[in-house]
Design a protein around this motif. Sequence first.
Motif, PDB file in Angstrom:
ATOM      1  N   GLN A 138       2.947   3.153 -14.706  1.00  0.00           N
ATOM      2  CA  GLN A 138       4.327   2.625 -14.649  1.00  0.00           C
ATOM      3  C   GLN A 138       5.311   3.717 -14.299  1.00  0.00           C
ATOM      4  O   GLN A 138       6.299   3.479 -13.606  1.00  0.00           O
ATOM      5  CB  GLN A 138       4.733   1.989 -15.985  1.00  0.00           C
ATOM      6  CG  GLN A 138       3.760   0.992 -16.574  1.00  0.00           C
ATOM      7  CD  GLN A 138       3.303  -0.050 -15.582  1.00  0.00           C
ATOM      8  OE1 GLN A 138       4.097  -0.653 -14.876  1.00  0.00           O
ATOM      9  NE2 GLN A 138       1.990  -0.260 -15.499  1.00  0.00           N
ATOM     10  N   SER A 139       5.037   4.918 -14.778  1.00  0.00           N
ATOM     11  CA  SER A 139       6.031   5.974 -14.595  1.00  0.00           C
ATOM     12  C   SER A 139       5.725   6.872 -13.402  1.00  0.00           C
ATOM     13  O   SER A 139       6.502   7.746 -13.064  1.00  0.00           O
ATOM     14  CB  SER A 139       6.125   6.843 -15.858  1.00  0.00           C
ATOM     15  OG  SER A 139       4.852   7.350 -16.164  1.00  0.00           O
ATOM     16  N   ARG A 192      -0.770  -0.786 -10.463  1.00  0.00           N
ATOM     17  CA  ARG A 192       0.441  -1.549 -10.104  1.00  0.00           C
ATOM     18  C   ARG A 192       0.059  -2.799  -9.311  1.00  0.00           C
ATOM     19  O   ARG A 192       0.636  -3.859  -9.501  1.00  0.00           O
ATOM     20  CB  ARG A 192       1.388  -0.688  -9.252  1.00  0.00           C
ATOM     21  CG  ARG A 192       2.080   0.461  -9.973  1.00  0.00           C
ATOM     22  CD  ARG A 192       3.326   0.057 -10.736  1.00  0.00           C
ATOM     23  NE  ARG A 192       4.267  -0.699  -9.945  1.00  0.00           N
ATOM     24  CZ  ARG A 192       5.335  -0.183  -9.313  1.00  0.00           C
ATOM     25  NH1 ARG A 192       5.583   1.109  -9.375  1.00  0.00           N
ATOM     26  NH2 ARG A 192       6.160  -0.951  -8.638  1.00  0.00           N
ATOM     27  N   ASN A 246       8.540   0.025  -1.966  1.00  0.00           N
ATOM     28  CA  ASN A 246       9.987   0.219  -2.174  1.00  0.00           C
ATOM     29  C   ASN A 246      10.256   1.146  -3.346  1.00  0.00           C
ATOM     30  O   ASN A 246      11.113   2.019  -3.271  1.00  0.00           O
ATOM     31  CB  ASN A 246      10.683  -1.121  -2.441  1.00  0.00           C
ATOM     32  CG  ASN A 246      10.829  -1.927  -1.166  1.00  0.00           C
ATOM     33  OD1 ASN A 246      10.800  -1.363  -0.073  1.00  0.00           O
ATOM     34  ND2 ASN A 246      10.956  -3.225  -1.305  1.00  0.00           N
ATOM     35  N   SER A 247       9.501   0.967  -4.425  1.00  0.00           N
ATOM     36  CA  SER A 247       9.785   1.800  -5.603  1.00  0.00           C
ATOM     37  C   SER A 247       9.328   3.245  -5.383  1.00  0.00           C
ATOM     38  O   SER A 247       9.908   4.170  -5.934  1.00  0.00           O
ATOM     39  CB  SER A 247       9.147   1.222  -6.868  1.00  0.00           C
ATOM     40  OG  SER A 247       7.751   1.371  -6.843  1.00  0.00           O
ATOM     41  N   TRP A 248       8.343   3.451  -4.534  1.00  0.00           N
ATOM     42  CA  TRP A 248       7.865   4.795  -4.252  1.00  0.00           C
ATOM     43  C   TRP A 248       8.523   5.399  -3.012  1.00  0.00           C
ATOM     44  O   TRP A 248       8.271   6.552  -2.674  1.00  0.00           O
ATOM     45  CB  TRP A 248       6.346   4.792  -4.048  1.00  0.00           C
ATOM     46  CG  TRP A 248       5.561   4.617  -5.306  1.00  0.00           C
ATOM     47  CD1 TRP A 248       6.051   4.409  -6.580  1.00  0.00           C
ATOM     48  CD2 TRP A 248       4.154   4.631  -5.437  1.00  0.00           C
ATOM     49  NE1 TRP A 248       5.025   4.288  -7.475  1.00  0.00           N
ATOM     50  CE2 TRP A 248       3.838   4.431  -6.797  1.00  0.00           C
ATOM     51  CE3 TRP A 248       3.103   4.806  -4.527  1.00  0.00           C
ATOM     52  CZ2 TRP A 248       2.535   4.392  -7.278  1.00  0.00           C
ATOM     53  CZ3 TRP A 248       1.803   4.772  -5.000  1.00  0.00           C
ATOM     54  CH2 TRP A 248       1.523   4.564  -6.362  1.00  0.00           C
ATOM     55  N   LYS A 249       9.289   4.581  -2.314  1.00  0.00           N
ATOM     56  CA  LYS A 249       9.970   5.006  -1.084  1.00  0.00           C
ATOM     57  C   LYS A 249       8.960   5.511  -0.044  1.00  0.00           C
ATOM     58  O   LYS A 249       9.112   6.592   0.526  1.00  0.00           O
ATOM     59  CB  LYS A 249      11.025   6.077  -1.375  1.00  0.00           C
ATOM     60  CG  LYS A 249      12.145   5.553  -2.266  1.00  0.00           C
ATOM     61  CD  LYS A 249      13.255   6.549  -2.412  1.00  0.00           C
ATOM     62  CE  LYS A 249      14.424   6.092  -3.284  1.00  0.00           C
ATOM     63  NZ  LYS A 249      14.188   4.999  -4.201  1.00  0.00           N
ATOM     64  N   ASP A 251       2.056  -6.364  -8.819  1.00  0.00           N
ATOM     65  CA  ASP A 251       3.142  -6.108  -7.872  1.00  0.00           C
ATOM     66  C   ASP A 251       2.632  -6.237  -6.447  1.00  0.00           C
ATOM     67  O   ASP A 251       1.497  -5.887  -6.148  1.00  0.00           O
ATOM     68  CB  ASP A 251       3.695  -4.682  -8.064  1.00  0.00           C
ATOM     69  CG  ASP A 251       4.428  -4.524  -9.391  1.00  0.00           C
ATOM     70  OD1 ASP A 251       4.566  -3.382  -9.858  1.00  0.00           O
ATOM     71  OD2 ASP A 251       4.859  -5.554  -9.958  1.00  0.00           O
ATOM     72  N   GLU A 256       6.677  -4.241  -2.929  1.00  0.00           N
ATOM     73  CA  GLU A 256       7.423  -3.810  -4.120  1.00  0.00           C
ATOM     74  C   GLU A 256       7.065  -2.375  -4.492  1.00  0.00           C
ATOM     75  O   GLU A 256       7.930  -1.563  -4.834  1.00  0.00           O
ATOM     76  CB  GLU A 256       7.082  -4.711  -5.321  1.00  0.00           C
ATOM     77  CG  GLU A 256       7.813  -6.027  -5.342  1.00  0.00           C
ATOM     78  CD  GLU A 256       7.276  -6.957  -6.438  1.00  0.00           C
ATOM     79  OE1 GLU A 256       8.107  -7.496  -7.179  1.00  0.00           O
ATOM     80  OE2 GLU A 256       6.050  -7.154  -6.524  1.00  0.00           O
ATOM     81  N   ILE A 257       5.779  -2.076  -4.439  1.00  0.00           N
ATOM     82  CA  ILE A 257       5.339  -0.723  -4.791  1.00  0.00           C
ATOM     83  C   ILE A 257       5.882   0.266  -3.768  1.00  0.00           C
ATOM     84  O   ILE A 257       6.391   1.334  -4.116  1.00  0.00           O
ATOM     85  CB  ILE A 257       3.799  -0.630  -4.844  1.00  0.00           C
ATOM     86  CG1 ILE A 257       3.232  -1.651  -5.828  1.00  0.00           C
ATOM     87  CG2 ILE A 257       3.368   0.776  -5.249  1.00  0.00           C
ATOM     88  CD1 ILE A 257       1.724  -1.805  -5.766  1.00  0.00           C
ATOM     89  N   ARG A 299       5.610   8.475  -9.831  1.00  0.00           N
ATOM     90  CA  ARG A 299       6.354   8.465  -8.578  1.00  0.00           C
ATOM     91  C   ARG A 299       5.774   9.557  -7.693  1.00  0.00           C
ATOM     92  O   ARG A 299       5.559  10.669  -8.169  1.00  0.00           O
ATOM     93  CB  ARG A 299       7.849   8.750  -8.798  1.00  0.00           C
ATOM     94  CG  ARG A 299       8.597   7.648  -9.522  1.00  0.00           C
ATOM     95  CD  ARG A 299       8.689   6.362  -8.718  1.00  0.00           C
ATOM     96  NE  ARG A 299       9.396   5.309  -9.429  1.00  0.00           N
ATOM     97  CZ  ARG A 299       8.839   4.462 -10.278  1.00  0.00           C
ATOM     98  NH1 ARG A 299       7.557   4.552 -10.557  1.00  0.00           N
ATOM     99  NH2 ARG A 299       9.555   3.528 -10.874  1.00  0.00           N
TER     100      ARG A 299
END
Lengths: 185, 193
Positions: free
Chosen positions: B22-23, A141, A154-157, A147, A151-152, B25
Motif C-alpha cells: 500500500q505504501s 495492488r 496513476n498513483s505511481w506516475k 486496482d 489506477e496503479i 512508491r
Amino acid sequence: MDDKYIVDLYWNRNQTAIECTAEKYGRFLHGIAMNILGNPQDSEECVNDTYYKAWETIPPTRPASLFAYLGKIVRNLSLSLRRMRHAAKRDDNLSVAIGELEECIPGREDVESQMEQKYLTEAINRWLHSLKEEDMSLFVRRYWNGDSVEEIANSWKVRANRLSVRLLRLRRNLKEYLEKEGVAI
Amino acid sequence: MSGFTIFDAVTDIDDELIERAQSYRPRRVNRIKAMSGVLAAALVLMVSFFAAQTLRSGDQSTNTCDQAAPENTCDMAAPEAGFELAAEEKPEVKSITDGTPTESLIEFSVQNGYVDSEQKSVAETATYTVGELYGYVVELRDIEMGEYFISEYKIYVTKDTASYLLAQSLLNEAQRAAVEELVEEYLLREGMK
C-alpha cells in the motif's frame, strides 16, 4: 490514531472502535469492495459487515496489521457476495483480474481440499516474498486490492503499458513457480 | 466444486506484504542529477572519440606527408570539436529485424551533443547500456526521466565499444536490471530467444 489504540478500543468493548475504524480505513475498505463488486450499495453492505465482523472477532484476535485484517475480511465478504449475485463471467475489471490469475493454474479453476488451498496460499506467499519490492507491490495492488492497471500507474506516475508488460512477466513467473512447487497441473 | 480459486488464495497472503504494497512508491531519479550525469557522460564520449580520431588522423597525415601528397593534407585541421565524424568513423549499427544498416546512434548523440530533448538523450544512453550487455541495442521511446521502459520495439546491433563506458557511468544497477528485463521480455515475445 494508531492501530494499537483502535484495537484496544475493541478489546475494551468501546463502540467508538467502529467509528475510529471507519474514519481510518473506511475509504480503503470501500475501495477494495468496489473493485470486487462494482456497485456502491453492495460495497456499503460488505464494509458494514466487515465492521460487525471485526467487532465480533476482536477480541480474542489482536491483529498486528489492522488494515490487512480488515482488508481480508472485506475481500472475502465481497467475493462471496459477488459469487452469489453474479454467476456468469463478466467483462469488468475484477473478472479480467481473476481471468489473468487463473492462467497461472491452467485447467484448475478451483481448488478442492482445504489442504490444497492452504498449500496454494503458502506457495504464493513464498513467491511474493522472493520478489523485488516493486513487483510484489504491483502484484498485490492488482490482485489483492483489485486496482486496475491504470489506477496503479496513476498513483505511481508511470505508464500503464509498462505495468501491463511487467504483470504479464509476473504471472508467467508465478505459473512456473507453482508448477515447480507441484501446485499447478 | 468448492469454488475456491487462486484469486481466493491471494486473499490470505501475509499481512506484511499487504502493508508494504500500500505504501510503496517507485523511486524517482533526481532529474537534475540524472541530466548532469548525461552531460558529463556525453562529454567523456566526445573526448574519447576525438582523441581516437586525432590519433588515427595523426597516423594518416604522417604517412601522407611521407608521400607525394597535396600540400593541404598535412595541414588538415582536426575535425571541429563536438559534432562531426567522417563516414568511415561511424560505428556500424544494424537492425536485427531486417538486416538494414541504420544510422549510428552514437553519431546521433555526438553530433547533437545534448540532443533536442532530455528524454531523447537519456534514451540513447540507455540504449547503449543494453547494447553492450547483449550485443544489441533497444531503441527507447516515450521514456520518463529515471524510468526506462520500451513502448516501441526496435532492435539494433552496435559494434561500438566506446559506448560501454558511457553506459556504465550513467545507469545504476536497478535501471540496468529494469532495461535487461524488458529486453528479455521483448525477445521472448518475439520468439528471438
